[in-house]
Design a protein around this motif. Structure first.
Motif, PDB file in Angstrom:
ATOM      1  N   ARG A   1      57.785 -41.777-113.200  1.00  0.00           N
ATOM      2  CA  ARG A   1      56.437 -42.079-112.739  1.00  0.00           C
ATOM      3  C   ARG A   1      56.132 -43.579-112.865  1.00  0.00           C
ATOM      4  NH1 ARG A   1      54.421 -38.434-115.888  1.00  0.00           N
ATOM      5  NH2 ARG A   1      54.825 -36.552-114.715  1.00  0.00           N
ATOM      6  N   LEU A   2      55.577 -44.139-111.792  1.00  0.00           N
ATOM      7  CA  LEU A   2      55.170 -45.548-111.759  1.00  0.00           C
ATOM      8  C   LEU A   2      53.664 -45.615-111.528  1.00  0.00           C
ATOM      9  CD1 LEU A   2      55.602 -48.683-111.229  1.00  0.00           C
ATOM     10  CD2 LEU A   2      56.010 -48.058-108.841  1.00  0.00           C
ATOM     11  N   LEU A   3      52.988 -46.369-112.359  1.00  0.00           N
ATOM     12  CA  LEU A   3      51.546 -46.570-112.181  1.00  0.00           C
ATOM     13  C   LEU A   3      51.332 -47.920-111.498  1.00  0.00           C
ATOM     14  CD1 LEU A   3      48.561 -45.738-112.889  1.00  0.00           C
ATOM     15  CD2 LEU A   3      48.868 -47.010-115.017  1.00  0.00           C
ATOM     16  N   VAL A   4      50.607 -47.906-110.392  1.00  0.00           N
ATOM     17  CA  VAL A   4      50.294 -49.151-109.681  1.00  0.00           C
ATOM     18  C   VAL A   4      48.781 -49.311-109.636  1.00  0.00           C
ATOM     19  CG1 VAL A   4      50.555 -50.477-107.543  1.00  0.00           C
ATOM     20  CG2 VAL A   4      52.363 -48.888-108.253  1.00  0.00           C
ATOM     21  N   VAL A   5      48.305 -50.397-110.208  1.00  0.00           N
ATOM     22  CA  VAL A   5      46.855 -50.630-110.306  1.00  0.00           C
ATOM     23  C   VAL A   5      46.513 -51.894-109.530  1.00  0.00           C
ATOM     24  CG1 VAL A   5      44.954 -51.088-111.913  1.00  0.00           C
ATOM     25  CG2 VAL A   5      46.825 -49.567-112.592  1.00  0.00           C
ATOM     26  N   ASP A   6      45.587 -51.776-108.618  1.00  0.00           N
ATOM     27  CA  ASP A   6      45.088 -52.945-107.894  1.00  0.00           C
ATOM     28  C   ASP A   6      43.676 -53.236-108.389  1.00  0.00           C
ATOM     29  OD1 ASP A   6      44.075 -54.817-106.149  1.00  0.00           O
ATOM     30  OD2 ASP A   6      45.103 -53.988-104.393  1.00  0.00           O
ATOM     31  N   LEU A   7      43.559 -54.264-109.209  1.00  0.00           N
ATOM     32  CA  LEU A   7      42.253 -54.561-109.810  1.00  0.00           C
ATOM     33  C   LEU A   7      41.250 -55.068-108.777  1.00  0.00           C
ATOM     34  CD1 LEU A   7      43.599 -56.336-113.021  1.00  0.00           C
ATOM     35  CD2 LEU A   7      42.434 -54.129-112.982  1.00  0.00           C
ATOM     36  N   THR A   8      41.742 -55.639-107.679  1.00  0.00           N
ATOM     37  CA  THR A   8      40.839 -56.152-106.639  1.00  0.00           C
ATOM     38  C   THR A   8      40.103 -55.011-105.942  1.00  0.00           C
ATOM     39  OG1 THR A   8      42.375 -57.984-106.276  1.00  0.00           O
ATOM     40  CG2 THR A   8      40.716 -57.619-104.569  1.00  0.00           C
ATOM     41  N   THR A   9      40.860 -53.987-105.582  1.00  0.00           N
ATOM     42  CA  THR A   9      40.243 -52.869-104.843  1.00  0.00           C
ATOM     43  C   THR A   9      39.799 -51.737-105.775  1.00  0.00           C
ATOM     44  OG1 THR A   9      42.379 -51.767-104.572  1.00  0.00           O
ATOM     45  CG2 THR A   9      41.734 -53.338-102.853  1.00  0.00           C
ATOM     46  N   GLY A  10      40.287 -51.757-107.014  1.00  0.00           N
ATOM     47  CA  GLY A  10      39.982 -50.670-107.940  1.00  0.00           C
ATOM     48  C   GLY A  10      40.840 -49.442-107.719  1.00  0.00           C
ATOM     49  N   LYS A  11      41.872 -49.589-106.887  1.00  0.00           N
ATOM     50  CA  LYS A  11      42.706 -48.438-106.558  1.00  0.00           C
ATOM     51  C   LYS A  11      43.803 -48.224-107.616  1.00  0.00           C
ATOM     52  CE  LYS A  11      45.225 -46.660-102.575  1.00  0.00           C
ATOM     53  NZ  LYS A  11      45.900 -47.020-101.340  1.00  0.00           N
ATOM     54  N   VAL A  12      43.963 -46.974-108.009  1.00  0.00           N
ATOM     55  CA  VAL A  12      45.015 -46.596-108.967  1.00  0.00           C
ATOM     56  C   VAL A  12      45.944 -45.605-108.281  1.00  0.00           C
ATOM     57  CG1 VAL A  12      45.465 -45.375-111.134  1.00  0.00           C
ATOM     58  CG2 VAL A  12      43.545 -46.965-110.988  1.00  0.00           C
ATOM     59  N   GLU A  13      47.209 -45.936-108.214  1.00  0.00           N
ATOM     60  CA  GLU A  13      48.187 -45.066-107.536  1.00  0.00           C
ATOM     61  C   GLU A  13      49.257 -44.616-108.514  1.00  0.00           C
ATOM     62  OE1 GLU A  13      48.675 -46.684-102.987  1.00  0.00           O
ATOM     63  OE2 GLU A  13      50.377 -46.771-104.335  1.00  0.00           O
ATOM     64  N   ILE A  14      49.664 -43.377-108.393  1.00  0.00           N
ATOM     65  CA  ILE A  14      50.778 -42.899-109.207  1.00  0.00           C
ATOM     66  C   ILE A  14      51.916 -42.552-108.258  1.00  0.00           C
ATOM     67  CG2 ILE A  14      51.555 -41.120-110.818  1.00  0.00           C
ATOM     68  CD1 ILE A  14      48.515 -41.050-111.712  1.00  0.00           C
ATOM     69  N   ASN A  15      53.000 -43.313-108.358  1.00  0.00           N
ATOM     70  CA  ASN A  15      54.136 -43.121-107.462  1.00  0.00           C
ATOM     71  C   ASN A  15      55.320 -42.513-108.215  1.00  0.00           C
ATOM     72  OD1 ASN A  15      52.566 -44.348-105.528  1.00  0.00           O
ATOM     73  ND2 ASN A  15      53.468 -46.361-105.830  1.00  0.00           N
ATOM     74  N   THR A  16      56.144 -41.823-107.472  1.00  0.00           N
ATOM     75  CA  THR A  16      57.329 -41.215-108.077  1.00  0.00           C
ATOM     76  C   THR A  16      58.484 -42.220-108.102  1.00  0.00           C
ATOM     77  OG1 THR A  16      56.657 -39.077-107.226  1.00  0.00           O
ATOM     78  CG2 THR A  16      58.969 -39.293-107.856  1.00  0.00           C
ATOM     79  N   LEU A  17      59.144 -42.263-109.236  1.00  0.00           N
ATOM     80  CA  LEU A  17      60.399 -43.027-109.319  1.00  0.00           C
ATOM     81  C   LEU A  17      61.519 -41.995-109.382  1.00  0.00           C
ATOM     82  CD1 LEU A  17      59.458 -45.761-111.977  1.00  0.00           C
ATOM     83  CD2 LEU A  17      59.766 -46.116-109.525  1.00  0.00           C
ATOM     84  N   LYS A  18      62.363 -42.034-108.368  1.00  0.00           N
ATOM     85  CA  LYS A  18      63.406 -41.010-108.301  1.00  0.00           C
ATOM     86  C   LYS A  18      64.632 -41.418-109.129  1.00  0.00           C
ATOM     87  CE  LYS A  18      61.908 -39.203-103.910  1.00  0.00           C
ATOM     88  NZ  LYS A  18      62.044 -39.274-102.473  1.00  0.00           N
ATOM     89  N   GLU A  19      65.516 -40.448-109.282  1.00  0.00           N
ATOM     90  CA  GLU A  19      66.718 -40.679-110.100  1.00  0.00           C
ATOM     91  C   GLU A  19      67.483 -41.916-109.662  1.00  0.00           C
ATOM     92  OE1 GLU A  19      67.883 -36.171-111.490  1.00  0.00           O
ATOM     93  OE2 GLU A  19      69.359 -37.352-110.388  1.00  0.00           O
ATOM     94  N   ASP A  20      67.544 -42.159-108.338  1.00  0.00           N
ATOM     95  CA  ASP A  20      68.355 -43.298-107.875  1.00  0.00           C
ATOM     96  C   ASP A  20      67.783 -44.639-108.357  1.00  0.00           C
ATOM     97  OD1 ASP A  20      66.188 -43.207-106.201  1.00  0.00           O
ATOM     98  OD2 ASP A  20      67.322 -43.189-104.331  1.00  0.00           O
ATOM     99  N   PHE A  21      66.462 -44.690-108.599  1.00  0.00           N
ATOM    100  CA  PHE A  21      65.872 -45.930-109.149  1.00  0.00           C
ATOM    101  C   PHE A  21      66.485 -46.221-110.525  1.00  0.00           C
ATOM    102  CE2 PHE A  21      62.814 -48.108-111.876  1.00  0.00           C
ATOM    103  CZ  PHE A  21      62.429 -49.189-111.098  1.00  0.00           C
ATOM    104  N   PHE A  22      66.611 -45.166-111.328  1.00  0.00           N
ATOM    105  CA  PHE A  22      67.123 -45.361-112.692  1.00  0.00           C
ATOM    106  C   PHE A  22      68.647 -45.501-112.697  1.00  0.00           C
ATOM    107  CE2 PHE A  22      63.089 -43.037-113.150  1.00  0.00           C
ATOM    108  CZ  PHE A  22      62.385 -44.007-113.833  1.00  0.00           C
ATOM    109  N   GLU A  23      69.310 -44.815-111.783  1.00  0.00           N
ATOM    110  CA  GLU A  23      70.766 -44.981-111.679  1.00  0.00           C
ATOM    111  C   GLU A  23      71.106 -46.427-111.326  1.00  0.00           C
ATOM    112  OE1 GLU A  23      71.902 -40.433-110.279  1.00  0.00           O
ATOM    113  OE2 GLU A  23      71.563 -41.975-108.784  1.00  0.00           O
ATOM    114  N   GLU A  24      70.240 -47.019-110.515  1.00  0.00           N
ATOM    115  CA  GLU A  24      70.497 -48.390-110.072  1.00  0.00           C
ATOM    116  C   GLU A  24      70.003 -49.425-111.098  1.00  0.00           C
ATOM    117  OE1 GLU A  24      68.743 -49.231-106.243  1.00  0.00           O
ATOM    118  OE2 GLU A  24      68.961 -51.386-106.576  1.00  0.00           O
TER     119      GLU A  24
END
Lengths: 114, 410
Positions: B7-30
């Motif tokens: 799980r990756l948390l992406v916070v944009d303080l300008t817009t106030g938007k909070v996104e939770i994105n998936t980090l898949k196995e290949d991200f960690f394998e790499e």
């Protein structure tokens, strides 16, 4: 209690909490263990509390104390809701003893308050 | 996903938007995690001028020294992407809160703090007039109702626009040397607060524990074991001079060789109870800065008091290397007048020492403390590969990882 605690050897690292969660739930967590690390950070006052079958053992730096389970610490998961320490009866080794790096928790016997 | 959250948390303080994105196995394998993961994410989110906090596979687990995380951002001091360790208890809590990496970009309109827990996060307003690090931490722990909330912040100096503003971990100085405190201030971000109520699962718990135990036993062979602060100060050819004020040593999360020591000068050092004195002293963390203060002629207590002021104000203790005076009052005046000292900043990755540099970068990658990696010979790619297999059931190409680590090793 099948443990002997020397509070002043404790460094507050919390390895015992995680080790206990590995026994209780085969996971790394501070929410499922019989041990809770207590820290008043600005005062550097810290120690562990252990839920036993009947009571709660406070390994305070100034000297140990027994509390009833209802008197134990609050927090996101109060000690009342946690499993009691059974001395890792399903294992040959006690995980908190094994992973305590400072020797603060050792195999031994501490008489419960009754 | 085991060992990681995915799980990756992406916070944009300008817009106030909070996104939770998936980090898949290949991200960690790499990327494995930590510094390599942060570098990958920086490329993706660079236009947000992000501050990225990364954990590694071992962060928050029984692996010794698993307090280790890394904070990466473009340094206001150097203009380069730079990396500093996060220790104490913040990154284990972040991982237990459900995130492997957190990206914070943009800038808030009003003073704000980011509150991360339970696989979620919110941006909340923060009182305009609370700008000292100790007050910020006290305020947040009170408001959030939990003393185990972990906080990254800076202090009065940082929020006044100081260039050498350091990120403070709860109350104490970190090893952050790149002015990231100023970056937080520029984002109107008063603090990042985190509490981890979740867990880190393991594919094969018994085998993972066995590997961790092997590493733990290796650390006990270190010449720094069982406690390191005074030995580290001595390694800078200084006498610690804290015998009369030393209270107790403190370990970061799951650290077998504590390198921090608490000193008391507002009540007797041997006072073991929790008294009415709310602020009895200071946790000494930056052994290098403390050694320099001692070599300037300050006694242990005065040196500790300087460290307290630096931590409250959010000033990087590294600036001490650039101050000319060795008188207590003069030193404080000089520190007050700092407007941006760059001389003490070297390279783009904070290093504890010039020895075992690659091993420190390995710590930044796998999620353990670089100070521990400096003190104990624990880097073992084969074992680490096995631990990731036992923990996450994924295979990492260690030859490639080692190549990438060597590439960024200064």
């Amino acid at each position: 209690m099948e443990l002997k605690i020397t509070p002043l050897k404790c460094t507050g690292c919390g390895a015992c909490e995680i080790a206990c969660s590995m026994y209780q739930d085969e996971t790394n967590s501070t929410m499922v263990s019989s041990i809770i690390l207590h820290r008043e950070e600005k005062k550097n006052y810290f120690g562990i509390m252990i839920k036993t079958q009947k009571d709660v053992y406070l390994a305070r730096p100034e000297g140990p104390e027994w509390l009833s389970q209802s008197e134990g610490a609050s927090g996101p998961k109060p000690i009342l809701l946690r499993p009691p320490c059974d001395g890792c009866k399903n294992r040959e080794d006690k995980l908190c003893v094994k992973f305590c790096p400072s020797g603060s928790i050792e195999e031994g016997f501490t008489e419960e308050a009754g | 996903m085991d060992l990681y959250n995915g799980r990756l948390l992406v916070v944009d303080l300008t817009t106030g938007k909070v996104e939770i994105n998936t980090l898949k196995e290949d991200f960690f394998e790499e990327n494995v995690g930590g510094i390599l993961g942060n570098i990958h994410l920086f490329e993706e989110y660079e236009e947000m001028d992000p501050l990225i906090i990364g954990t590694g596979p071992f962060t928050g687990t029984l692996f010794p020294g698993s307090c280790g995380g890394v904070i990466s951002a473009r340094s206001p001091l150097t203009g380069n992407l730079s990396h500093s360790p996060v220790t104490w208890f913040f990154t284990p809590e972040m991982k237990l809160a459900g995130f492997d990496h957190v990206v914070i970009g943009g800038a808030a309109e009003d003073p704000s703090f980011l509150w991360i827990r339970n696989e979620n996060a919110v941006i909340r307003e923060f009182p305009e007039d609370i700008i000292e690090s100790w007050e910020i931490t006290d305020y947040l722990r009170h408001e959030l109702g939990d003393d185990r909330v972990q906080i990254l912040t800076t202090g009065t100096y940082g929020f006044d626009g100081g260039l050498n503003a350091q990120i403070i971990e709860n109350y104490w100085n970190s090893f952050e040397r790149y002015g990231f405190g100023g970056l937080m201030a520029g984002k109107n971000l008063r603090a990042i607060a985190v509490r981890g109520l979740g867990d880190i699962l393991l594919a094969n718990p018994e085998k993972y524990m066995k590997g961790c135990l092997k590493v733990l036993n290796q650390t006990k062979n270190s010449p720094y074991y069982p406690e390191a602060f005074e030995k580290l100060v001595h390694s800078y050819s200084a006498d610690p001079g804290i015998e009369e004020i030393k209270h107790r040593v403190d370990g970061c999360f799951n650290c077998p060789i504590p390198c921090r020591v608490f000193v008391k000068y507002n009540e007797p050092a041997n006072e073991l109870s929790s008294t009415d004195i709310e602020e009895p002293g200071m946790l000494l963390t930056d052994f290098e800065a403390f050694a320099i203060l001692r070599k300037k002629g300050l006694n242990g207590e005065k040196a500790a008091r300087v460290m307290e002021i630096l931590s409250r104000k959010g000033i990087d203790p590294g600036v001490i290397t650039s101050t000319k005076t060795n008188a207590f009052e003069g030193l404080l005046k000089e520190i007050e007048e700092i407007s941006g000292i760059k001389e003490h900043v070297e390279g783009d990755i904070f290093l504890i020492s010039r020895n075992n540099i690659a091993n420190q970068i390995v710590a930044y990658t796998f999620g353990f403390c670089p100070v521990l990696s400096h003190m104990a010979e624990i880097v073992d790619y084969e074992l680490f590969s096995q631990l990731i297999m036992d923990g996450a059931d994924i295979e990492v190409n260690m030859v490639e990882v080692e190549g990438r680590i060597n590439k960024i090793t200064p």
